[in-house]
Design a protein around this motif. Structure first.
Motif, short mmCIF file in Angstrom:
data_model
loop_
_atom_site.label_atom_id
_atom_site.label_comp_id
_atom_site.label_asym_id
_atom_site.label_seq_id
_atom_site.Cartn_x
_atom_site.Cartn_y
_atom_site.Cartn_z
N MET A 1 0.82 -1.13 -0.28
CA MET A 1 -0.06 -0.20 0.20
C MET A 1 0.88 1.02 0.01
O MET A 1 1.98 1.27 0.76
N VAL A 2 0.41 2.29 -1.01
CA VAL A 2 1.53 3.21 -0.46
C VAL A 2 0.18 4.29 -0.44
O VAL A 2 -0.66 4.38 -0.44
N THR A 3 0.79 5.50 0.37
CA THR A 3 -0.09 6.24 0.77
C THR A 3 0.14 7.90 0.53
O THR A 3 1.43 7.75 -0.14
N SER A 4 0.17 8.71 -0.13
CA SER A 4 -0.35 9.77 -0.88
C SER A 4 -1.47 11.17 0.44
O SER A 4 -2.23 10.91 0.36
N SER A 5 -0.82 12.10 -0.11
CA SER A 5 -1.72 13.60 0.19
C SER A 5 -1.51 14.45 -0.64
O SER A 5 -0.67 14.33 -1.45
N PHE A 6 -2.84 15.18 0.05
CA PHE A 6 -2.73 16.19 -1.05
C PHE A 6 -3.95 17.37 -0.41
O PHE A 6 -4.78 17.03 0.43
N LYS A 7 -3.45 18.64 -0.76
CA LYS A 7 -4.65 19.23 -0.18
C LYS A 7 -5.96 19.59 -1.69
O LYS A 7 -5.37 19.95 -2.73
N VAL A 8 -7.30 19.84 -1.28
CA VAL A 8 -8.24 20.28 -2.22
C VAL A 8 -8.26 21.82 -0.71
O VAL A 8 -8.97 22.33 -0.32
N SER A 9 -8.27 23.29 -2.67
CA SER A 9 -8.14 23.99 -1.73
C SER A 9 -9.58 24.64 -1.90
O SER A 9 -10.92 24.01 -2.23
N ARG A 10 -9.74 25.78 -1.02
CA ARG A 10 -11.59 26.10 -1.17
C ARG A 10 -12.16 26.35 -2.66
O ARG A 10 -12.75 26.64 -3.09
N THR A 11 -10.80 27.04 -2.72
CA THR A 11 -11.54 27.45 -4.74
C THR A 11 -11.74 26.40 -5.33
O THR A 11 -12.96 26.51 -5.99
N LYS A 12 -11.29 25.15 -5.10
CA LYS A 12 -11.46 23.64 -6.24
C LYS A 12 -12.55 23.15 -5.51
O LYS A 12 -13.50 22.96 -5.93
N LEU A 13 -12.35 22.93 -4.19
CA LEU A 13 -14.23 22.76 -3.25
C LEU A 13 -15.31 23.08 -4.01
O LEU A 13 -16.37 22.70 -4.41
N ASN A 14 -15.12 24.80 -3.88
CA ASN A 14 -16.22 24.56 -4.38
C ASN A 14 -16.79 25.11 -6.09
O ASN A 14 -17.75 24.98 -6.09
N ARG A 15 -15.70 24.62 -6.57
CA ARG A 15 -15.52 24.01 -7.64
C ARG A 15 -16.41 23.12 -7.87
O ARG A 15 -17.32 22.70 -9.44
N LEU A 16 -16.02 22.01 -6.93
CA LEU A 16 -15.91 20.99 -7.63
C LEU A 16 -17.85 20.65 -6.54
O LEU A 16 -18.47 19.69 -7.47
N GLN A 17 -18.39 21.14 -5.53
CA GLN A 17 -19.10 21.38 -4.94
C GLN A 17 -20.40 21.87 -6.09
O GLN A 17 -21.90 21.38 -6.55
N SER A 18 -19.77 22.74 -6.90
CA SER A 18 -20.84 23.85 -8.28
C SER A 18 -21.87 22.62 -9.10
O SER A 18 -22.31 22.21 -9.98
N LYS A 19 -20.32 21.41 -9.32
CA LYS A 19 -21.07 21.08 -10.59
C LYS A 19 -22.03 19.67 -9.76
O LYS A 19 -22.66 18.37 -10.02
N THR A 20 -21.90 19.93 -8.13
CA THR A 20 -23.09 18.93 -7.65
C THR A 20 -24.19 19.80 -7.76
O THR A 20 -24.35 20.58 -6.82
N SER A 21 -25.30 18.37 -6.88
CA SER A 21 -26.31 19.00 -6.44
C SER A 21 -26.45 20.42 -4.89
O SER A 21 -25.65 20.20 -4.56
N SER A 22 -27.32 21.66 -4.78
CA SER A 22 -26.79 22.57 -3.78
C SER A 22 -27.05 21.75 -3.07
O SER A 22 -27.60 20.56 -2.60
#
Length: 184
Positions: A1-22
């Motif tokens: 198993m390999v572990t990796s981590s990354f940050k999802v910025s507020r801006t990118k999170l807003n963009r992702l959430q805009s593609k989903t239902s409110s």
């Protein structure tokens, strides 16, 4: 198993959430995106069932951390390639099946001595957004950065979604999430 981590910025999170239902929370949006992406790259191994683990925030506690977890499964009969991220997010949000009783029954049959894999038996999403890791204080000091890892994850892998520190540094993108991916 390999572990990796990354940050999802507020801006990118807003963009992702805009593609989903409110109103789809960050955890569900990230989990849906990761589920769909993994289904695309795991050719012939369509993960139609996932495990979702959440912290049980139903009780007020005096401590930041607890061991109360809600373990549930989410399944779909549809091809993941055909589902939109918003549909997967809704599945995760609304149609999870609580597995506490089934796990308790298995432990009882094994007299509490069985060895079970929960993290990674199915692709596992762990919601740690409400766990106040940055509120933990030791000798008057609070953490600046928190890393989290789980050992012994099964072969399907686990994905953790954690909070980012709520800091006021200049240029900070408050409200982002830290994603830890543990995969083969």
């Amino acid at each position: 198993m390999v572990t990796s981590s990354f940050k999802v910025s507020r801006t990118k999170l807003n963009r992702l959430q805009s593609k989903t239902s409110s109103g789809i929370p960050a955890f569900e949006a990230i989990a849906a995106l990761m589920w769909k992406m993994l289904a695309k790259i795991r050719v012939g191994k369509n993960p139609s069932m996932v495990t979702v683990i959440r912290n049980d925030c139903s009780e007020e506690r005096n401590t930041s951390l607890s061991n109360k977890q809600i373990i549930s499964t989410v399944a779909t009969d549809s091809s993941l390639a055909k589902l939109e991220i918003s549909e997967l997010a809704m599945l995760i949000s609304e149609t999870s099946k609580d597995e506490k009783q089934a796990i308790g029954e298995m432990l009882e049959r094994e007299n509490g001595t069985g060895d079970f894999i929960i993290y990674g038996a199915y692709l596992t999403f762990v919601d740690m957004e409400r766990v106040d890791l940055y509120g933990l204080e030791l000798k008057g000091q609070k953490p600046v950065c928190v890393e989290y890892n789980i050992c012994g994850v099964g072969e399907e892998g686990a994905i953790l979604v954690l909070q980012e520190p709520d800091d006021a540094r200049e240029g900070s993108d408050n409200g982002g999430k830290q994603v830890v991916v543990i995969l083969p």
